[in-house]
Design a protein around this motif. Structure first.
Motif, PDB file in Angstrom:
ATOM      1  N   GLY A  16       0.811  -1.213   0.000  1.00  0.00           N
ATOM      2  CA  GLY A  16       0.000   0.000   0.000  1.00  0.00           C
ATOM      3  C   GLY A  16       0.842   1.259   0.000  1.00  0.00           C
ATOM      4  O   GLY A  16       0.572   2.210  -0.755  1.00  0.00           O
ATOM      5  N   LEU A  17       1.883   1.296   0.828  1.00  0.00           N
ATOM      6  CA  LEU A  17       2.760   2.463   0.867  1.00  0.00           C
ATOM      7  C   LEU A  17       3.470   2.669  -0.466  1.00  0.00           C
ATOM      8  O   LEU A  17       3.615   3.805  -0.945  1.00  0.00           O
ATOM      9  CB  LEU A  17       3.792   2.303   1.987  1.00  0.00           C
ATOM     10  N   VAL A  20       0.924   4.074  -2.942  1.00  0.00           N
ATOM     11  CA  VAL A  20       0.646   5.489  -2.688  1.00  0.00           C
ATOM     12  C   VAL A  20       1.746   6.348  -3.316  1.00  0.00           C
ATOM     13  O   VAL A  20       1.481   7.365  -3.972  1.00  0.00           O
ATOM     14  CB  VAL A  20       0.535   5.760  -1.176  1.00  0.00           C
ATOM     15  N   GLY A  23       1.293   6.248  -7.136  1.00  0.00           N
ATOM     16  CA  GLY A  23       0.207   7.106  -7.570  1.00  0.00           C
ATOM     17  C   GLY A  23       0.571   8.582  -7.498  1.00  0.00           C
ATOM     18  O   GLY A  23       0.240   9.364  -8.398  1.00  0.00           O
ATOM     19  N   LEU A  24       1.266   8.962  -6.428  1.00  0.00           N
ATOM     20  CA  LEU A  24       1.711  10.357  -6.292  1.00  0.00           C
ATOM     21  C   LEU A  24       2.690  10.717  -7.399  1.00  0.00           C
ATOM     22  O   LEU A  24       2.587  11.790  -8.009  1.00  0.00           O
ATOM     23  CB  LEU A  24       2.357  10.550  -4.923  1.00  0.00           C
ATOM     24  N   THR A 144      -5.148   2.473  -2.624  1.00  0.00           N
ATOM     25  CA  THR A 144      -3.916   3.216  -2.353  1.00  0.00           C
ATOM     26  C   THR A 144      -3.481   4.078  -3.532  1.00  0.00           C
ATOM     27  O   THR A 144      -2.945   5.179  -3.339  1.00  0.00           O
ATOM     28  CB  THR A 144      -2.785   2.239  -1.978  1.00  0.00           C
ATOM     29  N   VAL A 145      -3.703   3.605  -4.758  1.00  0.00           N
ATOM     30  CA  VAL A 145      -3.406   4.440  -5.920  1.00  0.00           C
ATOM     31  C   VAL A 145      -4.288   5.689  -5.906  1.00  0.00           C
ATOM     32  O   VAL A 145      -3.823   6.805  -6.222  1.00  0.00           O
ATOM     33  CB  VAL A 145      -3.599   3.643  -7.222  1.00  0.00           C
ATOM     34  N   VAL A 147      -5.592   7.139  -3.204  1.00  0.00           N
ATOM     35  CA  VAL A 147      -5.127   8.007  -2.115  1.00  0.00           C
ATOM     36  C   VAL A 147      -3.882   8.778  -2.535  1.00  0.00           C
ATOM     37  O   VAL A 147      -3.704   9.952  -2.187  1.00  0.00           O
ATOM     38  CB  VAL A 147      -4.850   7.161  -0.856  1.00  0.00           C
ATOM     39  N   GLY A 148      -3.005   8.125  -3.297  1.00  0.00           N
ATOM     40  CA  GLY A 148      -1.782   8.790  -3.720  1.00  0.00           C
ATOM     41  C   GLY A 148      -2.024  10.047  -4.523  1.00  0.00           C
ATOM     42  O   GLY A 148      -1.168  10.953  -4.534  1.00  0.00           O
ATOM     43  N   GLN A 149      -3.175  10.157  -5.210  1.00  0.00           N
ATOM     44  CA  GLN A 149      -3.457  11.355  -6.001  1.00  0.00           C
ATOM     45  C   GLN A 149      -3.537  12.605  -5.122  1.00  0.00           C
ATOM     46  O   GLN A 149      -3.186  13.706  -5.563  1.00  0.00           O
ATOM     47  CB  GLN A 149      -4.778  11.186  -6.765  1.00  0.00           C
ATOM     48  N   PHE A 151      -1.860  13.345  -2.374  1.00  0.00           N
ATOM     49  CA  PHE A 151      -0.623  13.799  -1.757  1.00  0.00           C
ATOM     50  C   PHE A 151       0.007  14.954  -2.530  1.00  0.00           C
ATOM     51  O   PHE A 151       0.856  15.667  -1.998  1.00  0.00           O
ATOM     52  CB  PHE A 151       0.367  12.633  -1.647  1.00  0.00           C
ATOM     53  N   LEU A 169       7.936   7.341   0.609  1.00  0.00           N
ATOM     54  CA  LEU A 169       6.928   6.283   0.626  1.00  0.00           C
ATOM     55  C   LEU A 169       7.483   4.983   0.040  1.00  0.00           C
ATOM     56  O   LEU A 169       7.180   3.894   0.532  1.00  0.00           O
ATOM     57  CB  LEU A 169       5.698   6.738  -0.161  1.00  0.00           C
TER      58      LEU A 169
END
Length: 508
Positions: A16-17, A20, A23-24, A144-145, A147-149, A151, A169
């Protein structure tokens, strides 16, 4: 089920980390390219590089993993991802970014392979948990992808701190997995694909996988450009991407359930492609329909609808393919679809970027709409040329994701043959991981047992030889059969008898 999920919690947290951070990084690269004045075609080319590396990693990473092991490869891939992320922020050049993006895709493929190998090992070790582990992994993957947006809103795409957060991350994702005592998975086999056979037996599945790659590749790569062209803020762009992922995650199973009850599953493939086409048309005309007063929330709502259908195309393609292949060939077929999806994802950003270069902002949804319309036409034509698979011969639908490696498809409950190079099963006994001291003790005991067995075998052989010699000594010599007496034998006996008799007479 909860015990099975808890046993892989460290793997899921680490993955997950990492996702993230991935994705960020994808969001920051797209936005920063816009701010730096890169052309739409150049940004599309940079984003395509990720999928080129992703495809290449499917052949390169298994060899590396077999040579140096899963743990060392995972640490190396995570460290490489962190270093590449920092390099993006330090050197802002489109051609340098293209090279970095290719290696970024290769490193992410390696990370996927290692983690999915461990997850697959755990799912096979716990009977009945394969479907639940696969489902939880898909949820973590998509969530998680998404959520990364968000950040990117902390520092913005122009600040190097955003790249630093992504690198942190990647490093933090390494810790839960590196510190977890997990057994070494079985070696990974290099995927062997027969795309010609796949295309002949399931042309609709092949077309669906390729179209899914074209659409999703363009979506992941060019959403930031599209949002900035519409004057979206960073948080609006993050919302636009995240709600599409949410729509796909929430509705894949209901759409799959409906496909199980259709007369022909390809009809549902047409339905999701047509739904995606309508959503893309709505994105193209919403500003015109609302007379130039369209708000970001209007686009975000349409993005949710687009995600419902867009993310379901690949799942329908996989389900249609599994209906056409027996269970022992389903895994090989799914690997082929994954490769075709990656090829499409590498081409999609280039085509859509070129469309945006010449058609403007609306070239983004319009080019994607062309892909889905072509899929609708092709599958409709195939329905009128091929008979459907009978419902009693179909495989049940399971959620499928394009965001996995060739190893990850092995966790699909529909897959029958393993991808790992596993030896044939023995008597069913399981192997245990031993410490160095226990291994040395076991080796010494094995040597002692082998020596005892060898000495006993030698003594038994000596006893057998002695018994055989005694039996030979006690047995009377076997008399050879008499040969028939010849004429010369009778003459010789006559002479010997008379000579002996003459000697006796002379002695008297």
């Amino acid at each position: 089920m909860l015990r099975s999920i808890w046993s892989i919690s460290s793997l899921l947290i680490g993955m997950g980390l990492l996702l993230v951070g991935s994705g960020l990084l994808g969001m920051v690269i797209g936005l920063r390219g816009v701010y730096e004045g890169f052309s739409n075609l150049m940004i599309g080319l940079i984003m395509s590089g990720y999928y080129v590396g992703y495809i290449a990693g499917g052949w390169i990473c298994p060899t590396l993993i077999r040579r140096v092991g899963h743990v060392r490869c995972f640490a190396s891939f995570a460290a490489l991802s962190a270093a590449l992320t920092l390099a993006f922020g330090m050197v802002v050049d489109p051609w340098v970014w293209l090279v970095l993006r290719v290696f970024n895709g290769l490193a992410l493929m390696g990370i996927y392979m290692v983690i999915e190998s461990w997850l697959n090992e755990r799912s096979q070790a716990t009977p009945g948990s394969q479907a639940s582990i696969f489902a939880v992994y898909m949820v973590v993957n998509l969530a998680t992808v998404a959520v990364g947006q968000y950040f990117v809103t902390f520092y913005g795409a122009t600040a190097i701190e955003s790249f630093i957060i992504a690198a942190i991350l990647f490093c933090m994702g390494l810790l839960p997995i590196a510190l977890t005592p997990v057994p070494q998975p079985l070696p990974i086999a290099t995927p062997s694909l027969s795309l010609g056979t796949l295309a002949r037996r399931t042309p609709s599945g092949v077309a669906g996988a390729l179209c899914s790659g074209l659409v999703l590749g363009a979506f992941w790569a060019l959403t930031a450009i599209y949002g900035r062209a519409l004057n979206f803020s960073d948080i609006d762009i993050a919302n636009f991407t995240a709600v599409a992922i949410l729509g796909g995650a929430l509705t894949q199973w209901p759409i799959g359930w409906m496909s199980d009850h259709c007369r022909d599953r390809r009809e549902m493939l047409i339905a999701v492609a047509a739904g995606a086409t309508l959503a893309l048309v709505a994105l193209s005309v919403v500003d015109t329909v609302l007379e130039g007063s369209a708000e970001p929330n209007d686009y975000i709502a349409l993005s949710f609808v687009l995600g419902i259908f867009m993310f379901s195309i690949y799942g329908m393609a996989v389900a249609q393919t599994h209906d056409r292949f027996p269970a022992n060939e389903a895994l090989e077929a799914t690997r082929g679809l994954l490769l075709l999806h990656g090829v499409g994802a590498a081409i999609g950003p280039l085509l859509s970027g070129l469309a945006m270069q010449y058609l403007g902002t609306q070239g983004f949804p319009q080019s994607m709409g062309v892909f889905t319309v072509l899929l609708v036409i092709f599958v409709w034509w195939r329905i009128h040329h091929d008979d459907p698979v009978p419902m009693e011969e179909r495989s049940p639908f399971h959620v499928a994701s394009d965001q996995v490696s060739p190893v990850g498809v092995e966790m699909d409950p529909r897959a029958d043959s393993p991808l790992s190079e596993s030896p044939p099963p023995d008597d069913g006994s399981s192997t245990e991981t031993l410490s160095p001291e226990e291994a040395a003790t076991a080796a010494a005991e094995a040597v002692a047992v082998a020596q005892n067995v060898a000495s006993e075998a030698a003594e038994a052989e000596v006893r057998q030889q002695e018994e055989a010699a005694q039996q030979t000594a006690t047995q009377p010599e076997a008399q050879s059969p008499k040969k028939p007496e010849t004429r010369w034998d009778r003459i010789r006996h006559f002479i010997r008898r008379h000579v002996t008799q003459g000697n006796n007479d002379s002695m008297d």
